[in-house]
Design an enzyme around this catalytic site. Structure first.
Site, PDB file in Angstrom:
ATOM      1  N   TYR A 143       0.852  -1.188   0.000  1.00  0.00           N
ATOM      2  CA  TYR A 143       0.000   0.000   0.000  1.00  0.00           C
ATOM      3  C   TYR A 143       0.883   1.231   0.000  1.00  0.00           C
ATOM      4  CZ  TYR A 143      -3.479   3.443   1.573  1.00  0.00           C
ATOM      5  OH  TYR A 143      -4.311   4.541   1.684  1.00  0.00           O
ATOM      6  N   ASP A 238       9.286   2.908   0.297  1.00  0.00           N
ATOM      7  CA  ASP A 238       8.185   3.527   1.034  1.00  0.00           C
ATOM      8  C   ASP A 238       8.371   3.130   2.496  1.00  0.00           C
ATOM      9  OD1 ASP A 238       5.908   4.357   2.270  1.00  0.00           O
ATOM     10  OD2 ASP A 238       4.531   3.635   0.719  1.00  0.00           O
ATOM     11  N   LYS A 266       3.632   8.544   9.433  1.00  0.00           N
ATOM     12  CA  LYS A 266       3.416   7.861  10.710  1.00  0.00           C
ATOM     13  C   LYS A 266       4.406   8.314  11.807  1.00  0.00           C
ATOM     14  CE  LYS A 266       0.578   4.451   8.549  1.00  0.00           C
ATOM     15  NZ  LYS A 266       0.664   3.838   7.262  1.00  0.00           N
TER      16      LYS A 266
HETATM   17  C1  LIG Z   1       0.019   4.382   5.888  1.00  0.00           C
HETATM   18  C2  LIG Z   1       0.839   4.208   4.659  1.00  0.00           C
HETATM   19  C3  LIG Z   1       0.796   5.131   3.603  1.00  0.00           C
HETATM   20  C4  LIG Z   1      -0.181   6.263   3.560  1.00  0.00           C
HETATM   21  O1  LIG Z   1       0.012   7.177   4.596  1.00  0.00           O
HETATM   22  P1  LIG Z   1      -1.206   8.143   5.016  1.00  0.00           P
HETATM   23  O2  LIG Z   1      -0.582   9.048   6.035  1.00  0.00           O
HETATM   24  O3  LIG Z   1      -2.273   7.255   5.553  1.00  0.00           O
HETATM   25  O4  LIG Z   1      -1.628   8.865   3.792  1.00  0.00           O
HETATM   26  C5  LIG Z   1       1.696   4.975   2.561  1.00  0.00           C
HETATM   27  N1  LIG Z   1       2.562   3.959   2.545  1.00  0.00           N
HETATM   28  C6  LIG Z   1       2.635   3.047   3.534  1.00  0.00           C
HETATM   29  C7  LIG Z   1       3.652   1.958   3.469  1.00  0.00           C
HETATM   30  C8  LIG Z   1       1.743   3.125   4.606  1.00  0.00           C
HETATM   31  O5  LIG Z   1       1.771   2.191   5.557  1.00  0.00           O
END
Ligand SMILES: *Cc1c(COP(=O)(O)O)cnc(C)c1O
Length: 423
Positions: A143, A238, A266
């Site tokens: 994701y 990511d 995060k």
């Molecule tokens: C949570 C997440 C996102 C998106 O971050 P948001 O702050 O919810 O937009 C993107 N990449 C990874 C790996 C994530 O876990």
């Protein structure tokens, strides 16, 4: 008897789609009314009915120090009194950029945004702008936020062209997003061969943490690095979950593999809405106002959010052996959890302080094997634990997050509850 959470959920559903501002919070996959959370402290959260839970969601990762860490809370208190937002340059943004460049490998420059979604969207734009290429390779089950180009359904075959995974995403937005299977280097090589000179970047979660927890196989990340180098493409990690989680320097430090660009979210905000993308100087110099890749944000680098993030990252940096201690606690806890569930067919995957119980006896190495987990058994497990005061992520395909605030006593209570699980 109707609970306060039930009343709030009823009201919420009349005015907010599904009653929530992010879908997983609706508890749809476990078929329950979500507890509405009123407050949190340390490793506990308390709902609107006054019920307390041991929290293994930790706001999906940010609360690595637990809730209400005094250093973060005090920094926010002070920042609030200094002004909520100026829409102008501030010293804290410089401190934040300098700190991240000092603690994360291979980050020469970094730009703050407001979410992980925005970080990924912007990093991808920079990679495309820098290489002059349009195509991207991503992995099924990874994701990367909800921007159009990233919402691509799990590809059924290695050569699958992107098919939008959401209504409202025009096919044109995903036609350049190619999908490969996690841990399958041959599939990535095949996509490079089929699209010579056209791939701008490979984007990967260095640990798959949005299909449960799926570790990279030995050599997978190194192999991606080699394939990108051979083909003139950028490697984007990511690190929205893994950043400041596996190690202070994230997955690059943990696995010793260099990325060209990294995205953060995060943990970086200490609980406030912050994202960031950064990496190689030559790539970041393509970003406006230095270069032709446009990206902006009214509230980016917000002073209160920066104060929270800086305070949290500073504690992480200055606590001796923070990651050694957290990862050792996690290793012991998750291996005991594995033992507690010995009579239930399952696979427990763990990397650092991220763990996941899949209800399948087979190894879980990619999206297809993750999907073999029994989601009905997961629902039974989730409800069993919630009834005993343990708050897990309400979906099979999310991680359990450990924080430094998880007490021995609460971990022991969690294990005792797990031992009583009889599906
Ligand atoms: C949570 C997440 C996102 C998106 O971050 P948001 O702050 O919810 O937009 C993107 N990449 C990874 C790996 C994530 O876990």
């Amino acid at each position: 008897m109707t609970s306060t959470s039930q009343e709030l959920f009823d009201r919420a559903r009349r005015r907010i789609p599904g009653g929530v501002n992010s879908p997983v919070r609706a508890f749809g996959s476990v078929g329950m009314t979500p507890p509405f959370i009123a407050s949190a402290e340390g490793d506990r959260i308390t709902d609107a009915d006054g019920r307390e839970y041991i929290d293994f969601v930790c706001s999906w990762g940010p609360m690595i120090l637990g809730h209400g860490h005094p250093a973060v809370r005090d920094a926010v208190d002070r920042a609030v009194r200094g002004g909520l937002s100026f829409g102008a340059a501030t010293e804290r943004e410089v401190q934040m950029a300098e700190l991240i460049c000092a603690i994360v490998p291979n980050i020469d420059m970094i730009r703050m945004v407001n979410s992980g979604t925005e970080a990924v969207m912007s990093a991808v734009r920079a990679a495309r702008g820098f290489t002059g290429r349009d195509k991207l390779i991503k992995f099924s089950g990874c994701y990367h936020g909800h921007s159009d180009a990233m919402l691509v359904a799990a590809g059924s075959g290695l050569m699958t062209q992107g098919i939008p995974g959401s209504a409202g995403v025009p096919a044109g937005c995903t036609k350049d997003t190619l999908s490969a299977e996690y841990n399958d280097l041959a599939g990535v090589a095949a996509l490079f061969d089929a699209n010579p000179g056209e791939i701008a970047a490979v984007i990967v979660e260095p640990v798959g943490a949005n299909m449960g927890v799926v570790p990279p196989a030995d050599g997978f990340l190194e192999g991606l690095r080699d394939l990108c180098d051979k083909n003139g493409a950028l490697l984007i990690f990511d690190e929205v979950i893994t950043g400041f989680r596996l190690a202070l320097g994230g997955a690059q430090e943990y696995y010793g593999v260099r990325a060209d660009l990294c995205t953060f979210g995060k943990i970086i905000g200490g609980g406030m809405p912050v994202g960031a993308y950064g990496g190689r100087r030559d790539v970041m110099e393509t970003v406006a106002p230095l270069g032709p890749v446009y990206q902006a944000g009214t509230l980016s680098g917000n002073p209160v959010a920066m104060a929270a993030g800086l305070a949290q990252l500073t504690v992480l940096k200055n606590t001796p052996d923070f990651y050694g201690a957290l990862n050792r606690t996690a290793e012991r806890f998750f291996s005991e959890l594995d033992g507690a569930l010995r009579d239930v067919p399952h696979t427990l995957n763990r990397v650092g302080s991220l763990g996941c119980v899949f209800f399948t006896g087979d190894p879980v190495t990619d999206y297809a094997s993750a999907k073999k987990s029994s989601t009905s058994r997961f629902t039974a497990w989730f409800r069993h634990m919630l009834e005993r005061g343990v708050y897990l992520a309400p979906s099979q395909f999310e991680a359990m997050f450990l924080s430094s605030a998880h007490s021995e006593e609460d971990l022991a209570r969690t294990l005792a509850a797990a031992r009583e699980f009889r599906p």
